[in-house]
Design a protein around this motif. Structure first.
Motif, PDB file in Angstrom:
ATOM      1  N   THR A   1       1.167   4.128  -2.847  1.00  0.00           N
ATOM      2  CA  THR A   1       0.954   5.537  -2.522  1.00  0.00           C
ATOM      3  C   THR A   1       2.087   6.400  -3.083  1.00  0.00           C
TER       4      THR A   1
ATOM      5  N   ASP B   1       0.833  -1.194   0.000  1.00  0.00           N
ATOM      6  CA  ASP B   1       0.000   0.000   0.000  1.00  0.00           C
ATOM      7  C   ASP B   1       0.873   1.251   0.000  1.00  0.00           C
ATOM      8  N   ALA B   2       1.969   1.229   0.785  1.00  0.00           N
ATOM      9  CA  ALA B   2       2.867   2.386   0.825  1.00  0.00           C
ATOM     10  C   ALA B   2       3.541   2.605  -0.523  1.00  0.00           C
TER      11      ALA B   2
ATOM     12  N   ASN C   1       1.715   6.651  -6.833  1.00  0.00           N
ATOM     13  CA  ASN C   1       0.639   7.575  -7.196  1.00  0.00           C
ATOM     14  C   ASN C   1       1.086   9.025  -6.990  1.00  0.00           C
ATOM     15  N   ARG C   2       1.873   9.267  -5.919  1.00  0.00           N
ATOM     16  CA  ARG C   2       2.328  10.621  -5.644  1.00  0.00           C
ATOM     17  C   ARG C   2       3.277  11.100  -6.736  1.00  0.00           C
TER      18      ARG C   2
END
Length: 329
Positions: free
Chosen positions: A274, A270-271, A277-278
Protein backbone atom coordinates in the motif's frame (compact mmCIF):
# COMPACT_ATOMS: atom_id res chain seq x y z
CA UNK A 1 7.31 -129.46 -107.51
CA UNK A 2 8.53 -128.79 -104.00
CA UNK A 3 7.21 -130.90 -101.14
CA UNK A 4 7.26 -129.58 -97.58
CA UNK A 5 7.37 -131.70 -94.53
CA UNK A 6 4.59 -131.53 -91.91
CA UNK A 7 6.98 -129.76 -89.51
CA UNK A 8 7.61 -127.01 -92.09
CA UNK A 9 3.88 -126.58 -92.69
CA UNK A 10 3.23 -126.35 -88.94
CA UNK A 11 5.94 -123.67 -88.53
CA UNK A 12 4.56 -121.65 -91.45
CA UNK A 13 1.05 -121.93 -90.02
CA UNK A 14 2.24 -120.78 -86.58
CA UNK A 15 4.08 -117.80 -88.07
CA UNK A 16 1.04 -116.80 -90.12
CA UNK A 17 -1.26 -117.09 -87.10
CA UNK A 18 1.06 -114.88 -85.02
CA UNK A 19 1.26 -112.31 -87.82
CA UNK A 20 -2.54 -112.17 -88.12
CA UNK A 21 -2.85 -111.80 -84.32
CA UNK A 22 -0.33 -108.93 -84.33
CA UNK A 23 -2.15 -107.16 -87.15
CA UNK A 24 -5.51 -107.50 -85.39
CA UNK A 25 -4.04 -106.30 -82.09
CA UNK A 26 -2.37 -103.34 -83.79
CA UNK A 27 -5.55 -102.39 -85.61
CA UNK A 28 -7.53 -102.45 -82.35
CA UNK A 29 -4.91 -100.35 -80.54
CA UNK A 30 -3.58 -98.19 -83.34
CA UNK A 31 -3.92 -95.09 -81.23
CA UNK A 32 -1.42 -96.50 -78.75
CA UNK A 33 1.28 -97.15 -81.32
CA UNK A 34 4.30 -94.87 -80.84
CA UNK A 35 4.50 -93.72 -84.45
CA UNK A 36 0.89 -93.90 -85.56
CA UNK A 37 -1.53 -93.04 -82.80
CA UNK A 38 0.53 -91.60 -79.98
CA UNK A 39 1.79 -88.41 -81.53
CA UNK A 40 -1.19 -86.14 -80.59
CA UNK A 41 -1.96 -87.11 -77.01
CA UNK A 42 -2.54 -84.56 -74.26
CA UNK A 43 -3.16 -85.18 -70.57
CA UNK A 44 -5.73 -83.75 -68.17
CA UNK A 45 -5.47 -83.98 -64.37
CA UNK A 46 -8.71 -84.14 -62.35
CA UNK A 47 -9.45 -84.10 -58.62
CA UNK A 48 -12.33 -86.50 -59.23
CA UNK A 49 -12.57 -88.86 -62.21
CA UNK A 50 -16.39 -88.62 -62.26
CA UNK A 51 -16.98 -92.06 -63.85
CA UNK A 52 -14.65 -91.39 -66.80
CA UNK A 53 -13.16 -94.50 -68.43
CA UNK A 54 -11.29 -95.69 -71.53
CA UNK A 55 -13.09 -95.08 -74.81
CA UNK A 56 -15.18 -92.12 -73.64
CA UNK A 57 -15.48 -89.26 -76.10
CA UNK A 58 -13.44 -86.06 -76.16
CA UNK A 59 -15.43 -83.12 -77.56
CA UNK A 60 -14.97 -79.46 -78.43
CA UNK A 61 -18.20 -77.40 -78.65
CA UNK A 62 -20.15 -80.66 -78.88
CA UNK A 63 -18.14 -82.09 -81.80
CA UNK A 64 -16.15 -85.26 -81.15
CA UNK A 65 -12.42 -84.68 -81.70
CA UNK A 66 -10.94 -87.72 -79.97
CA UNK A 67 -11.35 -90.23 -77.18
CA UNK A 68 -10.02 -91.15 -73.77
CA UNK A 69 -7.26 -93.72 -74.01
CA UNK A 70 -6.36 -94.27 -70.37
CA UNK A 71 -7.32 -93.08 -66.88
CA UNK A 72 -4.83 -93.63 -64.08
CA UNK A 73 -3.95 -92.36 -60.62
CA UNK A 74 -0.95 -90.07 -60.20
CA UNK A 75 -0.57 -89.34 -56.49
CA UNK A 76 -3.81 -87.73 -55.32
CA UNK A 77 -4.89 -86.83 -58.87
CA UNK A 78 -6.56 -88.76 -61.68
CA UNK A 79 -4.82 -88.26 -65.02
CA UNK A 80 -6.61 -88.99 -68.29
CA UNK A 81 -4.80 -89.48 -71.60
CA UNK A 82 -6.77 -87.75 -74.38
CA UNK A 83 -6.10 -88.89 -77.95
CA UNK A 84 -7.02 -86.14 -80.45
CA UNK A 85 -7.99 -87.72 -83.76
CA UNK A 86 -8.97 -84.38 -85.32
CA UNK A 87 -5.64 -82.89 -86.34
CA UNK A 88 -7.17 -79.54 -87.25
CA UNK A 89 -8.50 -78.65 -83.79
CA UNK A 90 -6.54 -75.79 -82.19
CA UNK A 91 -6.18 -75.65 -78.41
CA UNK A 92 -4.68 -72.63 -76.66
CA UNK A 93 -2.20 -72.84 -73.82
CA UNK A 94 -4.95 -72.01 -71.27
CA UNK A 95 -7.41 -74.64 -72.51
CA UNK A 96 -9.81 -75.98 -69.86
CA UNK A 97 -11.20 -79.50 -69.53
CA UNK A 98 -14.31 -80.66 -67.76
CA UNK A 99 -15.94 -84.05 -67.41
CA UNK A 100 -19.58 -84.00 -68.46
CA UNK A 101 -22.33 -86.58 -68.12
CA UNK A 102 -23.88 -87.32 -71.50
CA UNK A 103 -26.47 -89.94 -70.47
CA UNK A 104 -28.73 -90.55 -67.48
CA UNK A 105 -26.89 -93.83 -66.90
CA UNK A 106 -23.72 -91.93 -66.13
CA UNK A 107 -21.81 -92.14 -69.42
CA UNK A 108 -19.11 -89.47 -69.27
CA UNK A 109 -17.12 -87.46 -71.78
CA UNK A 110 -14.36 -84.86 -71.65
CA UNK A 111 -15.25 -81.45 -73.03
CA UNK A 112 -12.34 -79.20 -73.98
CA UNK A 113 -12.77 -75.42 -73.89
CA UNK A 114 -10.02 -73.75 -76.00
CA UNK A 115 -8.62 -70.62 -74.38
CA UNK A 116 -5.50 -68.49 -74.29
CA UNK A 117 -2.74 -67.79 -76.77
CA UNK A 118 -0.08 -70.20 -77.89
CA UNK A 119 -0.82 -73.83 -78.48
CA UNK A 120 -1.37 -76.90 -76.31
CA UNK A 121 0.97 -79.44 -77.86
CA UNK A 122 1.28 -83.23 -77.61
CA UNK A 123 2.41 -84.39 -74.19
CA UNK A 124 1.22 -81.21 -72.40
CA UNK A 125 -0.92 -81.56 -69.25
CA UNK A 126 -3.97 -79.51 -68.29
CA UNK A 127 -3.60 -78.97 -64.50
CA UNK A 128 -6.38 -79.41 -61.94
CA UNK A 129 -6.74 -75.63 -61.68
CA UNK A 130 -8.30 -75.69 -65.19
CA UNK A 131 -10.33 -78.92 -64.88
CA UNK A 132 -13.64 -79.77 -63.24
CA UNK A 133 -15.64 -82.94 -62.53
CA UNK A 134 -19.39 -83.46 -63.01
CA UNK A 135 -22.16 -84.13 -60.55
CA UNK A 136 -22.48 -87.91 -60.80
CA UNK A 137 -26.24 -88.57 -60.68
CA UNK A 138 -25.87 -92.35 -60.67
CA UNK A 139 -23.44 -92.39 -57.76
CA UNK A 140 -25.62 -89.91 -55.88
CA UNK A 141 -28.75 -92.02 -56.42
CA UNK A 142 -26.88 -95.10 -55.27
CA UNK A 143 -25.75 -93.24 -52.16
CA UNK A 144 -29.33 -92.04 -51.59
CA UNK A 145 -30.59 -95.61 -51.88
CA UNK A 146 -28.03 -96.81 -49.35
CA UNK A 147 -28.85 -93.95 -46.98
CA UNK A 148 -32.62 -94.44 -47.15
CA UNK A 149 -32.19 -98.18 -46.61
CA UNK A 150 -30.51 -97.44 -43.27
CA UNK A 151 -33.38 -95.24 -42.03
CA UNK A 152 -35.37 -96.66 -39.11
CA UNK A 153 -38.89 -96.50 -40.56
CA UNK A 154 -40.64 -97.00 -37.23
CA UNK A 155 -38.61 -94.24 -35.61
CA UNK A 156 -39.29 -91.94 -38.58
CA UNK A 157 -43.01 -92.64 -38.37
CA UNK A 158 -42.99 -91.87 -34.65
CA UNK A 159 -41.13 -88.62 -35.24
CA UNK A 160 -43.61 -87.57 -37.93
CA UNK A 161 -46.50 -88.44 -35.62
CA UNK A 162 -45.04 -86.29 -32.83
CA UNK A 163 -44.45 -83.44 -35.28
CA UNK A 164 -48.05 -83.70 -36.46
CA UNK A 165 -49.34 -83.54 -32.89
CA UNK A 166 -47.12 -80.55 -32.12
CA UNK A 167 -48.26 -78.68 -35.22
CA UNK A 168 -51.91 -79.42 -34.57
CA UNK A 169 -51.66 -77.53 -31.27
CA UNK A 170 -50.15 -74.48 -32.96
CA UNK A 171 -52.48 -74.27 -35.95
CA UNK A 172 -53.43 -70.66 -35.23
CA UNK A 173 -49.78 -69.60 -35.07
CA UNK A 174 -48.45 -71.59 -38.02
CA UNK A 175 -50.75 -69.86 -40.53
CA UNK A 176 -49.59 -66.29 -39.73
CA UNK A 177 -46.00 -67.50 -39.56
CA UNK A 178 -46.22 -69.05 -43.02
CA UNK A 179 -47.95 -65.90 -44.31
CA UNK A 180 -45.09 -63.84 -42.87
CA UNK A 181 -42.56 -66.07 -44.62
CA UNK A 182 -44.54 -65.68 -47.86
CA UNK A 183 -44.61 -61.89 -47.49
CA UNK A 184 -40.88 -61.88 -46.76
CA UNK A 185 -40.23 -63.96 -49.88
CA UNK A 186 -42.34 -61.58 -51.95
CA UNK A 187 -40.49 -58.58 -50.56
CA UNK A 188 -37.15 -60.19 -51.36
CA UNK A 189 -38.35 -60.98 -54.87
CA UNK A 190 -39.57 -57.41 -55.42
CA UNK A 191 -36.21 -56.03 -54.31
CA UNK A 192 -34.12 -58.60 -56.11
CA UNK A 193 -32.25 -56.03 -58.19
CA UNK A 194 -31.44 -53.92 -55.12
CA UNK A 195 -30.27 -57.02 -53.23
CA UNK A 196 -28.07 -58.05 -56.16
CA UNK A 197 -26.58 -54.56 -56.30
CA UNK A 198 -26.03 -54.63 -52.53
CA UNK A 199 -24.31 -58.01 -52.72
CA UNK A 200 -22.18 -56.82 -55.64
CA UNK A 201 -21.10 -53.76 -53.67
CA UNK A 202 -20.40 -55.92 -50.64
CA UNK A 203 -18.24 -58.13 -52.84
CA UNK A 204 -16.35 -55.08 -54.09
CA UNK A 205 -15.86 -53.90 -50.51
CA UNK A 206 -14.55 -57.34 -49.60
CA UNK A 207 -12.15 -57.21 -52.55
CA UNK A 208 -10.91 -53.76 -51.48
CA UNK A 209 -10.43 -54.95 -47.90
CA UNK A 210 -8.61 -58.03 -49.13
CA UNK A 211 -6.31 -55.89 -51.30
CA UNK A 212 -5.63 -53.61 -48.33
CA UNK A 213 -4.95 -56.49 -45.97
CA UNK A 214 -1.35 -55.50 -45.26
CA UNK A 215 -2.26 -51.85 -44.64
CA UNK A 216 -5.08 -52.85 -42.28
CA UNK A 217 -2.74 -55.20 -40.43
CA UNK A 218 -0.16 -52.41 -40.10
CA UNK A 219 -2.89 -50.04 -38.84
CA UNK A 220 -4.00 -52.55 -36.21
CA UNK A 221 -0.42 -53.12 -35.06
CA UNK A 222 0.12 -49.33 -34.87
CA UNK A 223 -3.13 -48.98 -32.94
CA UNK A 224 -1.95 -51.62 -30.49
CA UNK A 225 1.32 -49.72 -29.99
CA UNK A 226 -0.64 -46.47 -29.50
CA UNK A 227 -2.84 -48.12 -26.86
CA UNK A 228 0.26 -49.39 -25.07
CA UNK A 229 1.71 -45.86 -25.03
CA UNK A 230 -1.61 -44.44 -23.80
CA UNK A 231 -1.71 -47.00 -21.00
CA UNK A 232 1.86 -46.07 -20.02
CA UNK A 233 0.99 -42.35 -20.07
CA UNK A 234 -2.13 -43.08 -18.04
CA UNK A 235 0.02 -44.65 -15.33
CA UNK A 236 2.26 -41.55 -15.35
CA UNK A 237 -0.74 -39.19 -15.11
CA UNK A 238 -2.24 -41.22 -12.26
CA UNK A 239 1.09 -41.09 -10.42
CA UNK A 240 1.31 -37.31 -11.05
CA UNK A 241 -2.21 -36.75 -9.71
CA UNK A 242 -1.37 -38.77 -6.62
CA UNK A 243 1.76 -36.66 -6.08
CA UNK A 244 -0.23 -33.43 -6.56
CA UNK A 245 -2.76 -34.65 -4.04
CA UNK A 246 0.03 -35.39 -1.55
CA UNK A 247 1.54 -31.92 -2.19
CA UNK A 248 -1.86 -30.30 -1.66
CA UNK A 249 -2.22 -32.15 1.63
CA UNK A 250 1.25 -31.04 2.73
CA UNK A 251 0.56 -27.40 1.74
CA UNK A 252 -2.76 -27.44 3.54
CA UNK A 253 -1.03 -28.74 6.66
CA UNK A 254 1.71 -26.11 6.31
CA UNK A 255 -0.87 -23.35 6.07
CA UNK A 256 -2.77 -24.68 9.08
CA UNK A 257 0.44 -24.96 11.12
CA UNK A 258 1.61 -21.42 10.24
CA UNK A 259 -1.73 -19.63 10.10
CA UNK A 260 -0.87 -17.47 13.19
CA UNK A 261 2.46 -16.40 11.63
CA UNK A 262 1.39 -16.07 8.02
CA UNK A 263 -1.59 -13.83 8.84
CA UNK A 264 0.43 -10.92 10.34
CA UNK A 265 3.21 -11.39 7.74
CA UNK A 266 0.68 -11.09 4.92
CA UNK A 267 -0.83 -8.02 6.62
CA UNK A 268 2.63 -6.39 6.77
CA UNK A 269 3.27 -7.24 3.13
CA UNK A 270 -0.10 -5.71 2.31
CA UNK A 271 0.87 -2.53 4.20
CA UNK A 272 4.22 -2.31 2.36
CA UNK A 273 2.47 -2.72 -0.98
CA UNK A 274 0.00 0.00 0.00
CA UNK A 275 2.87 2.41 0.86
CA UNK A 276 4.64 1.59 -2.42
CA UNK A 277 1.46 2.19 -4.38
CA UNK A 278 0.90 5.49 -2.56
CA UNK A 279 4.46 6.68 -3.36
CA UNK A 280 4.56 5.22 -6.84
CA UNK A 281 4.81 8.63 -8.55
CA UNK A 282 7.64 9.78 -6.24
CA UNK A 283 9.57 6.54 -6.80
CA UNK A 284 9.22 6.87 -10.57
CA UNK A 285 10.42 10.55 -10.39
CA UNK A 286 13.41 9.50 -8.22
CA UNK A 287 14.35 6.79 -10.69
CA UNK A 288 14.06 9.29 -13.56
CA UNK A 289 16.31 11.82 -11.71
CA UNK A 290 18.77 9.06 -10.82
CA UNK A 291 19.35 8.49 -14.51
CA UNK A 292 21.21 11.82 -14.92
CA UNK A 293 23.25 11.27 -11.74
CA UNK A 294 24.25 7.74 -12.80
CA UNK A 295 25.30 9.08 -16.21
CA UNK A 296 27.50 11.79 -14.62
CA UNK A 297 29.13 9.51 -12.06
CA UNK A 298 29.73 6.95 -14.77
CA UNK A 299 31.62 9.50 -16.82
CA UNK A 300 33.63 10.56 -13.74
CA UNK A 301 34.56 7.00 -12.81
CA UNK A 302 35.60 6.15 -16.35
CA UNK A 303 38.38 8.87 -16.40
CA UNK A 304 41.02 6.75 -14.70
CA UNK A 305 41.93 4.66 -11.69
CA UNK A 306 40.59 7.46 -9.40
CA UNK A 307 37.92 10.10 -9.63
CA UNK A 308 37.10 13.39 -8.04
CA UNK A 309 33.81 13.87 -6.21
CA UNK A 310 32.31 16.83 -4.48
CA UNK A 311 29.72 16.50 -1.74
CA UNK A 312 28.02 19.79 -1.08
CA UNK A 313 27.90 21.12 2.56
CA UNK A 314 30.02 18.17 3.73
CA UNK A 315 32.15 20.54 5.85
CA UNK A 316 29.17 22.39 7.35
CA UNK A 317 28.75 21.84 11.10
CA UNK A 318 25.09 21.10 10.64
CA UNK A 319 25.97 18.36 8.22
CA UNK A 320 28.76 16.84 10.28
CA UNK A 321 26.81 16.82 13.56
CA UNK A 322 24.79 13.65 12.85
CA UNK A 323 27.88 11.82 11.63
CA UNK A 324 29.97 12.79 14.64
CA UNK A 325 27.21 11.90 17.04
CA UNK A 326 26.87 8.50 15.37
CA UNK A 327 30.59 7.83 15.62
CA UNK A 328 30.66 8.89 19.30
CA UNK A 329 27.86 6.53 20.13
Amino acid sequence: MTFRTPAQNAARGLIGTMAIALVVTASLNYDKLPLVGGGNVIHAAFDEVGGLKDGDAVTVSGARVGKVRDVRLDGDEAVADLVLTDREVELGSSTEARITTVTLLGRAAVELVPSGGGRLGPGDTIPTSRTSSPYNLTATLNELTTTTADIDKDQLAGALDQASKALSGTRDDVGPALKGVTDLTAAVEENEDELRALLARAARVSDVLASRNEQIETLLVSGESLLEQLNARQAVVVSLLASVQDLSTQLRGLVEDNRATLGPALDQVDAVVTVLNRNKAALQAAITGLRGYVTGIGEAISTGPWFDAYIQNLTSPGTLAPIVSGVVK
